[in-house]
Enzyme design. Structure first.
Site, PDB file in Angstrom:
ATOM      1  N   ASP A   1       6.857  26.954   1.887  1.00  0.00           N
ATOM      2  CA  ASP A   1       5.865  26.459   2.665  1.00  0.00           C
ATOM      3  C   ASP A   1       4.740  27.577   2.558  1.00  0.00           C
ATOM      4  OD1 ASP A   1       7.157  27.981   4.587  1.00  0.00           O
ATOM      5  OD2 ASP A   1       7.056  26.585   6.198  1.00  0.00           O
TER       6      ASP A   1
ATOM      7  N   ASP B   1       8.590  23.300   9.702  1.00  0.00           N
ATOM      8  CA  ASP B   1       9.503  23.230  10.782  1.00  0.00           C
ATOM      9  C   ASP B   1       8.666  22.236  11.905  1.00  0.00           C
ATOM     10  OD1 ASP B   1      10.957  25.072   9.839  1.00  0.00           O
ATOM     11  OD2 ASP B   1      10.731  26.480  11.287  1.00  0.00           O
TER      12      ASP B   1
ATOM     13  N   ARG C   1      15.026  19.893  12.674  1.00  0.00           N
ATOM     14  CA  ARG C   1      14.815  19.398  11.603  1.00  0.00           C
ATOM     15  C   ARG C   1      15.809  20.221  10.359  1.00  0.00           C
ATOM     16  NH1 ARG C   1      15.222  23.708   9.658  1.00  0.00           N
ATOM     17  NH2 ARG C   1      13.851  25.310   9.204  1.00  0.00           N
TER      18      ARG C   1
ATOM     19  N   SER D   1      15.208  24.584  16.486  1.00  0.00           N
ATOM     20  CA  SER D   1      14.909  24.286  17.903  1.00  0.00           C
ATOM     21  C   SER D   1      13.868  24.853  18.582  1.00  0.00           C
ATOM     22  CB  SER D   1      16.381  25.033  18.577  1.00  0.00           C
ATOM     23  OG  SER D   1      16.231  26.438  18.452  1.00  0.00           O
TER      24      SER D   1
ATOM     25  N   HIS E   1      11.366  28.570   1.812  1.00  0.00           N
ATOM     26  CA  HIS E   1      10.231  29.844   1.565  1.00  0.00           C
ATOM     27  C   HIS E   1       9.559  29.426   0.561  1.00  0.00           C
ATOM     28  CE1 HIS E   1      12.139  32.716   4.299  1.00  0.00           C
ATOM     29  NE2 HIS E   1      13.230  32.394   3.954  1.00  0.00           N
TER      30      HIS E   1
ATOM     31  N   GLY F   1      19.269  28.434  17.756  1.00  0.00           N
ATOM     32  CA  GLY F   1      19.036  29.509  17.062  1.00  0.00           C
ATOM     33  C   GLY F   1      20.140  29.266  15.722  1.00  0.00           C
TER      34      GLY F   1
HETATM   35  C1  GLA Z   1      11.550  29.125   9.095  1.00  0.00           C
HETATM   36  C2  GLA Z   1       9.958  29.037   8.846  1.00  0.00           C
HETATM   37  C3  GLA Z   1       9.461  28.000   7.926  1.00  0.00           C
HETATM   38  C4  GLA Z   1      10.047  27.985   6.619  1.00  0.00           C
HETATM   39  C5  GLA Z   1      11.516  28.472   6.542  1.00  0.00           C
HETATM   40  C6  GLA Z   1      11.913  28.858   5.144  1.00  0.00           C
HETATM   41  O1  GLA Z   1      12.129  28.010   9.270  1.00  0.00           O
HETATM   42  O2  GLA Z   1       9.445  28.713  10.214  1.00  0.00           O
HETATM   43  O3  GLA Z   1       8.046  27.991   8.097  1.00  0.00           O
HETATM   44  O4  GLA Z   1       9.396  29.264   6.164  1.00  0.00           O
HETATM   45  O5  GLA Z   1      11.766  29.319   7.170  1.00  0.00           O
HETATM   46  O6  GLA Z   1      11.624  27.712   4.357  1.00  0.00           O
END
Ligand code: GLA
Length: 332
Positions: free
Chosen positions: A18, A145, A9, A104, A16, A99
Protein backbone atom coordinates in the site's frame (compact mmCIF):
# COMPACT_ATOMS: atom_id res chain seq x y z
CA UNK A 1 -26.66 8.87 22.97
CA UNK A 2 -24.32 8.29 20.02
CA UNK A 3 -22.92 4.89 19.14
CA UNK A 4 -20.41 4.14 16.37
CA UNK A 5 -18.72 0.89 15.36
CA UNK A 6 -15.71 0.13 13.18
CA UNK A 7 -14.29 -3.27 12.27
CA UNK A 8 -10.75 -4.58 12.33
CA UNK A 9 -9.41 -6.10 9.15
CA UNK A 10 -7.53 -9.10 7.93
CA UNK A 11 -5.38 -8.73 4.86
CA UNK A 12 -5.85 -11.82 2.70
CA UNK A 13 -2.89 -10.93 0.47
CA UNK A 14 -0.99 -7.82 -0.61
CA UNK A 15 1.19 -6.73 2.31
CA UNK A 16 3.66 -3.86 2.22
CA UNK A 17 2.28 -2.84 -1.14
CA UNK A 18 0.00 0.00 0.00
CA UNK A 19 2.77 2.48 0.82
CA UNK A 20 3.98 2.43 -2.79
CA UNK A 21 0.50 2.78 -4.27
CA UNK A 22 0.07 -0.92 -5.02
CA UNK A 23 -2.70 -3.45 -4.51
CA UNK A 24 -4.11 -5.16 -1.42
CA UNK A 25 -6.93 -7.63 -0.77
CA UNK A 26 -8.23 -7.23 2.79
CA UNK A 27 -11.63 -7.97 4.32
CA UNK A 28 -13.32 -6.12 7.17
CA UNK A 29 -13.87 -8.44 10.14
CA UNK A 30 -17.03 -8.97 12.14
CA UNK A 31 -14.89 -8.04 15.16
CA UNK A 32 -14.37 -4.39 15.98
CA UNK A 33 -14.57 -1.42 18.30
CA UNK A 34 -17.71 0.33 19.59
CA UNK A 35 -17.71 3.86 20.98
CA UNK A 36 -20.81 5.01 22.78
CA UNK A 37 -21.58 8.16 24.76
CA UNK A 38 -22.89 11.70 24.82
CA UNK A 39 -21.53 14.73 22.99
CA UNK A 40 -20.91 17.89 25.04
CA UNK A 41 -18.32 20.02 26.82
CA UNK A 42 -14.89 20.77 25.42
CA UNK A 43 -13.02 17.58 26.34
CA UNK A 44 -13.23 14.06 24.87
CA UNK A 45 -13.24 11.57 27.75
CA UNK A 46 -13.27 7.86 26.90
CA UNK A 47 -12.67 4.80 29.04
CA UNK A 48 -12.07 1.35 27.60
CA UNK A 49 -13.10 -2.14 28.65
CA UNK A 50 -9.84 -3.52 27.27
CA UNK A 51 -7.07 -1.26 28.57
CA UNK A 52 -6.53 0.70 31.80
CA UNK A 53 -6.67 4.46 32.17
CA UNK A 54 -8.76 7.00 30.32
CA UNK A 55 -8.33 9.14 27.25
CA UNK A 56 -8.84 12.75 28.34
CA UNK A 57 -8.32 14.94 25.29
CA UNK A 58 -9.17 18.65 25.03
CA UNK A 59 -10.79 19.42 21.67
CA UNK A 60 -8.01 21.92 20.92
CA UNK A 61 -5.22 19.34 21.52
CA UNK A 62 -2.00 20.40 19.78
CA UNK A 63 0.32 17.38 20.00
CA UNK A 64 -1.44 13.99 20.13
CA UNK A 65 1.88 12.10 20.39
CA UNK A 66 2.45 13.38 23.95
CA UNK A 67 -0.86 12.13 25.39
CA UNK A 68 -0.88 9.41 28.09
CA UNK A 69 -1.72 6.55 28.34
CA UNK A 70 -0.30 5.47 24.97
CA UNK A 71 -3.59 4.15 23.57
CA UNK A 72 -5.21 7.55 24.13
CA UNK A 73 -2.93 8.98 21.41
CA UNK A 74 -5.15 7.32 18.83
CA UNK A 75 -8.13 9.18 20.25
CA UNK A 76 -6.07 12.38 20.40
CA UNK A 77 -4.93 11.96 16.78
CA UNK A 78 -8.55 11.82 15.64
CA UNK A 79 -9.50 14.85 17.75
CA UNK A 80 -6.56 16.83 16.34
CA UNK A 81 -7.52 15.95 12.76
CA UNK A 82 -11.29 16.30 13.11
CA UNK A 83 -11.39 19.35 15.39
CA UNK A 84 -14.92 18.54 16.66
CA UNK A 85 -17.01 21.51 17.77
CA UNK A 86 -17.72 19.86 21.13
CA UNK A 87 -16.34 17.15 23.38
CA UNK A 88 -17.73 13.71 24.16
CA UNK A 89 -17.98 11.47 27.22
CA UNK A 90 -18.32 7.75 26.76
CA UNK A 91 -16.92 4.25 26.66
CA UNK A 92 -15.00 2.05 24.26
CA UNK A 93 -15.76 -1.66 23.99
CA UNK A 94 -13.92 -4.03 21.70
CA UNK A 95 -14.04 -7.68 20.76
CA UNK A 96 -10.94 -7.33 18.61
CA UNK A 97 -7.66 -8.64 20.03
CA UNK A 98 -5.36 -5.66 20.59
CA UNK A 99 -1.90 -5.58 19.05
CA UNK A 100 -2.53 -8.81 17.12
CA UNK A 101 -2.14 -7.26 13.67
CA UNK A 102 -5.88 -6.99 12.99
CA UNK A 103 -5.90 -3.19 12.94
CA UNK A 104 -7.32 -2.56 16.37
CA UNK A 105 -5.90 0.98 16.18
CA UNK A 106 -7.57 1.79 12.83
CA UNK A 107 -10.83 0.39 14.17
CA UNK A 108 -10.55 2.57 17.30
CA UNK A 109 -9.73 5.66 15.26
CA UNK A 110 -12.65 5.24 12.88
CA UNK A 111 -15.17 4.46 15.63
CA UNK A 112 -14.00 7.54 17.57
CA UNK A 113 -14.15 9.71 14.44
CA UNK A 114 -17.74 8.66 13.69
CA UNK A 115 -18.80 9.08 17.33
CA UNK A 116 -17.35 12.61 17.26
CA UNK A 117 -19.38 13.47 14.18
CA UNK A 118 -17.08 12.74 11.21
CA UNK A 119 -18.83 12.33 7.87
CA UNK A 120 -19.36 8.73 6.82
CA UNK A 121 -17.85 8.89 3.32
CA UNK A 122 -15.51 5.84 3.51
CA UNK A 123 -12.62 7.41 1.65
CA UNK A 124 -12.65 10.64 3.65
CA UNK A 125 -12.97 8.64 6.86
CA UNK A 126 -10.05 6.39 5.92
CA UNK A 127 -7.85 9.36 5.07
CA UNK A 128 -8.72 11.04 8.35
CA UNK A 129 -7.85 7.83 10.22
CA UNK A 130 -4.53 7.50 8.40
CA UNK A 131 -3.55 11.10 9.22
CA UNK A 132 -4.58 10.51 12.84
CA UNK A 133 -2.40 7.37 12.96
CA UNK A 134 0.61 9.28 11.59
CA UNK A 135 0.16 11.98 14.22
CA UNK A 136 -0.52 9.58 17.07
CA UNK A 137 2.12 6.93 16.52
CA UNK A 138 4.63 8.46 14.11
CA UNK A 139 4.47 5.24 12.06
CA UNK A 140 4.24 6.20 8.35
CA UNK A 141 1.54 3.62 7.62
CA UNK A 142 -0.24 3.28 4.29
CA UNK A 143 -4.02 3.37 3.95
CA UNK A 144 -4.75 -0.37 3.92
CA UNK A 145 -6.06 -0.67 7.48
CA UNK A 146 -8.25 2.41 7.55
CA UNK A 147 -9.68 1.90 4.06
CA UNK A 148 -10.52 -1.75 4.78
CA UNK A 149 -12.28 -0.75 8.01
CA UNK A 150 -14.15 2.15 6.40
CA UNK A 151 -15.20 0.45 3.15
CA UNK A 152 -16.03 -3.12 4.29
CA UNK A 153 -18.77 -5.01 2.45
CA UNK A 154 -20.48 -8.02 4.06
CA UNK A 155 -19.42 -11.30 2.47
CA UNK A 156 -16.74 -9.64 0.36
CA UNK A 157 -13.01 -9.17 0.21
CA UNK A 158 -11.95 -5.70 -0.97
CA UNK A 159 -9.57 -5.18 -3.84
CA UNK A 160 -7.86 -1.88 -2.96
CA UNK A 161 -6.00 0.16 -5.51
CA UNK A 162 -3.76 2.24 -3.28
CA UNK A 163 -2.99 4.75 -6.06
CA UNK A 164 -6.55 5.65 -7.08
CA UNK A 165 -8.04 4.47 -3.74
CA UNK A 166 -10.73 2.63 -5.69
CA UNK A 167 -12.36 -0.23 -3.75
CA UNK A 168 -13.65 -3.22 -5.71
CA UNK A 169 -15.61 -5.74 -3.57
CA UNK A 170 -14.93 -9.38 -4.49
CA UNK A 171 -17.34 -12.02 -3.11
CA UNK A 172 -15.80 -14.72 -0.92
CA UNK A 173 -17.40 -17.94 -2.22
CA UNK A 174 -18.82 -20.49 0.26
CA UNK A 175 -16.30 -23.11 -0.89
CA UNK A 176 -13.45 -21.01 0.51
CA UNK A 177 -12.97 -20.45 4.23
CA UNK A 178 -10.54 -17.86 5.54
CA UNK A 179 -9.30 -18.33 9.09
CA UNK A 180 -7.24 -15.93 11.21
CA UNK A 181 -4.92 -17.70 13.66
CA UNK A 182 -3.08 -15.60 16.27
CA UNK A 183 0.60 -16.43 16.74
CA UNK A 184 0.52 -15.23 20.33
CA UNK A 185 3.54 -13.10 19.51
CA UNK A 186 2.94 -9.42 20.21
CA UNK A 187 4.29 -7.31 17.40
CA UNK A 188 7.66 -5.84 18.25
CA UNK A 189 9.92 -3.27 16.55
CA UNK A 190 7.03 -2.58 14.27
CA UNK A 191 7.40 1.20 14.21
CA UNK A 192 11.09 1.55 13.37
CA UNK A 193 11.26 -1.53 11.13
CA UNK A 194 8.14 -0.41 9.26
CA UNK A 195 9.62 3.02 8.58
CA UNK A 196 12.89 1.41 7.48
CA UNK A 197 11.12 -0.95 5.04
CA UNK A 198 9.08 1.88 3.64
CA UNK A 199 12.23 3.97 3.14
CA UNK A 200 13.85 1.04 1.29
CA UNK A 201 10.88 0.86 -1.09
CA UNK A 202 11.16 4.59 -1.73
CA UNK A 203 14.90 4.23 -2.38
CA UNK A 204 14.15 1.47 -4.90
CA UNK A 205 11.58 3.75 -6.58
CA UNK A 206 14.22 6.44 -7.01
CA UNK A 207 16.16 3.88 -9.06
CA UNK A 208 13.43 2.23 -11.15
CA UNK A 209 10.35 4.45 -10.86
CA UNK A 210 7.03 3.46 -9.26
CA UNK A 211 7.17 -0.14 -8.04
CA UNK A 212 3.54 -0.50 -9.08
CA UNK A 213 4.70 -0.37 -12.71
CA UNK A 214 8.13 -2.00 -12.29
CA UNK A 215 8.96 -5.20 -14.17
CA UNK A 216 11.07 -8.18 -13.11
CA UNK A 217 13.85 -6.77 -15.32
CA UNK A 218 13.67 -3.43 -13.50
CA UNK A 219 14.05 -5.27 -10.20
CA UNK A 220 16.94 -7.37 -11.51
CA UNK A 221 18.76 -4.17 -12.51
CA UNK A 222 18.88 -2.91 -8.89
CA UNK A 223 22.45 -3.57 -7.80
CA UNK A 224 22.03 -3.18 -4.02
CA UNK A 225 20.99 -6.69 -2.89
CA UNK A 226 18.78 -5.53 -0.02
CA UNK A 227 16.91 -2.96 -2.10
CA UNK A 228 16.56 -5.54 -4.86
CA UNK A 229 14.90 -8.02 -2.50
CA UNK A 230 12.59 -5.39 -1.01
CA UNK A 231 11.53 -4.30 -4.50
CA UNK A 232 11.10 -7.90 -5.65
CA UNK A 233 8.68 -8.53 -2.81
CA UNK A 234 6.55 -5.54 -3.74
CA UNK A 235 6.51 -6.27 -7.47
CA UNK A 236 5.68 -9.96 -7.05
CA UNK A 237 3.16 -9.28 -4.27
CA UNK A 238 1.25 -6.79 -6.45
CA UNK A 239 1.07 -9.50 -9.12
CA UNK A 240 -0.14 -12.08 -6.59
CA UNK A 241 -3.01 -9.81 -5.53
CA UNK A 242 -4.39 -9.83 -9.09
CA UNK A 243 -4.01 -13.60 -9.31
CA UNK A 244 -5.69 -14.02 -5.91
CA UNK A 245 -8.71 -12.05 -7.12
CA UNK A 246 -8.93 -14.39 -10.13
CA UNK A 247 -8.71 -17.41 -7.79
CA UNK A 248 -11.44 -16.03 -5.50
CA UNK A 249 -13.73 -15.32 -8.45
CA UNK A 250 -13.10 -18.88 -9.71
CA UNK A 251 -13.69 -20.28 -6.17
CA UNK A 252 -10.29 -21.97 -6.53
CA UNK A 253 -9.12 -22.43 -2.94
CA UNK A 254 -6.04 -24.42 -3.91
CA UNK A 255 -4.82 -21.70 -6.24
CA UNK A 256 -5.50 -19.03 -3.64
CA UNK A 257 -3.66 -21.11 -1.06
CA UNK A 258 -0.59 -21.45 -3.27
CA UNK A 259 -0.50 -17.68 -3.69
CA UNK A 260 -0.67 -17.20 0.10
CA UNK A 261 2.27 -19.57 0.54
CA UNK A 262 4.28 -17.65 -2.07
CA UNK A 263 3.38 -14.40 -0.35
CA UNK A 264 4.61 -15.68 3.01
CA UNK A 265 7.88 -16.82 1.48
CA UNK A 266 8.36 -13.42 -0.14
CA UNK A 267 7.57 -11.55 3.10
CA UNK A 268 9.95 -13.83 5.01
CA UNK A 269 12.91 -13.92 2.61
CA UNK A 270 12.68 -10.79 0.47
CA UNK A 271 10.94 -8.31 2.77
CA UNK A 272 12.21 -9.93 6.00
CA UNK A 273 9.25 -9.14 8.22
CA UNK A 274 8.49 -12.67 9.44
CA UNK A 275 9.65 -14.28 12.69
CA UNK A 276 10.48 -17.89 13.64
CA UNK A 277 7.14 -18.05 15.48
CA UNK A 278 5.16 -16.95 12.41
CA UNK A 279 7.13 -19.30 10.14
CA UNK A 280 6.49 -22.22 12.51
CA UNK A 281 2.76 -21.44 12.70
CA UNK A 282 2.47 -21.27 8.90
CA UNK A 283 4.34 -24.59 8.59
CA UNK A 284 2.13 -26.25 11.21
CA UNK A 285 -1.08 -25.08 9.51
CA UNK A 286 0.14 -26.16 6.06
CA UNK A 287 0.53 -29.71 7.41
CA UNK A 288 -3.21 -29.90 8.25
CA UNK A 289 -5.24 -31.67 5.52
CA UNK A 290 -7.72 -29.20 4.03
CA UNK A 291 -5.47 -26.15 4.55
CA UNK A 292 -4.67 -24.80 1.08
CA UNK A 293 -2.28 -22.10 2.19
CA UNK A 294 -1.28 -19.69 4.96
CA UNK A 295 0.74 -16.53 5.40
CA UNK A 296 1.53 -13.84 7.93
CA UNK A 297 -0.93 -10.98 7.60
CA UNK A 298 -0.31 -7.27 8.15
CA UNK A 299 2.95 -5.57 8.94
CA UNK A 300 4.71 -8.69 10.27
CA UNK A 301 7.08 -9.06 13.27
CA UNK A 302 4.35 -11.00 15.12
CA UNK A 303 0.58 -10.86 15.02
CA UNK A 304 -1.60 -13.25 13.07
CA UNK A 305 -1.53 -15.74 10.23
CA UNK A 306 -4.36 -16.00 7.69
CA UNK A 307 -5.14 -19.44 6.25
CA UNK A 308 -7.32 -20.46 3.32
CA UNK A 309 -9.01 -23.78 3.97
CA UNK A 310 -11.82 -26.06 3.02
CA UNK A 311 -14.83 -25.08 5.16
CA UNK A 312 -14.70 -26.51 8.69
CA UNK A 313 -11.03 -27.53 8.55
CA UNK A 314 -9.52 -25.64 11.47
CA UNK A 315 -10.74 -25.74 15.05
CA UNK A 316 -8.60 -22.76 16.10
CA UNK A 317 -8.56 -19.04 15.40
CA UNK A 318 -11.52 -17.14 13.95
CA UNK A 319 -13.34 -17.90 10.73
CA UNK A 320 -13.43 -14.64 8.77
CA UNK A 321 -16.97 -13.39 8.18
CA UNK A 322 -16.37 -10.29 6.06
CA UNK A 323 -18.49 -7.48 7.42
CA UNK A 324 -19.82 -4.05 6.52
CA UNK A 325 -17.55 -1.10 7.16
CA UNK A 326 -17.49 1.50 9.92
CA UNK A 327 -20.84 3.16 10.65
CA UNK A 328 -22.83 5.06 13.24
CA UNK A 329 -25.23 2.64 14.90
CA UNK A 330 -27.38 5.35 16.44
CA UNK A 331 -27.28 9.07 17.06
CA UNK A 332 -29.99 10.86 19.01
C1 GLA B 1 0.40 -2.07 8.59
C2 GLA B 1 0.16 -0.69 7.98
C3 GLA B 1 -0.51 -0.81 6.62
C4 GLA B 1 0.22 -1.78 5.71
C5 GLA B 1 0.52 -3.10 6.44
C6 GLA B 1 1.39 -4.02 5.63
O1 GLA B 1 -0.82 -2.69 8.87
O2 GLA B 1 -0.64 0.09 8.84
O3 GLA B 1 -0.62 0.45 6.02
O4 GLA B 1 1.39 -1.21 5.19
O5 GLA B 1 1.15 -2.87 7.68
O6 GLA B 1 0.73 -4.42 4.48
Amino acid sequence: MTTAWAPGRVNIIGDHTDHTGGWCLPAALGLGTTVTGEPGGDVVVLTSDAVPGAAVVPIDIEDPATVEPGWARYVAGVVAELRPAQGFTGTITSDLPIGAGLSSSASLQLAVALALGAGDDPLALARLGQRAEHRASGVPCGILDQLASAAGVAGHALLLDCTTLAVDPVPVPPAIELVVVPSGEQRTLVGSAYAERRAACEAAERLVGPLRHATDDDVAAITDPVLRRRARHVVTENRRVGLAVDALRAADGRRLGTLLVESHRSLAHDFEVSTPTLDALVARLLAVPGVHGARLTGAGFGGCVVAVTEPGTLAEGWVVRPSAGAHRVCAS
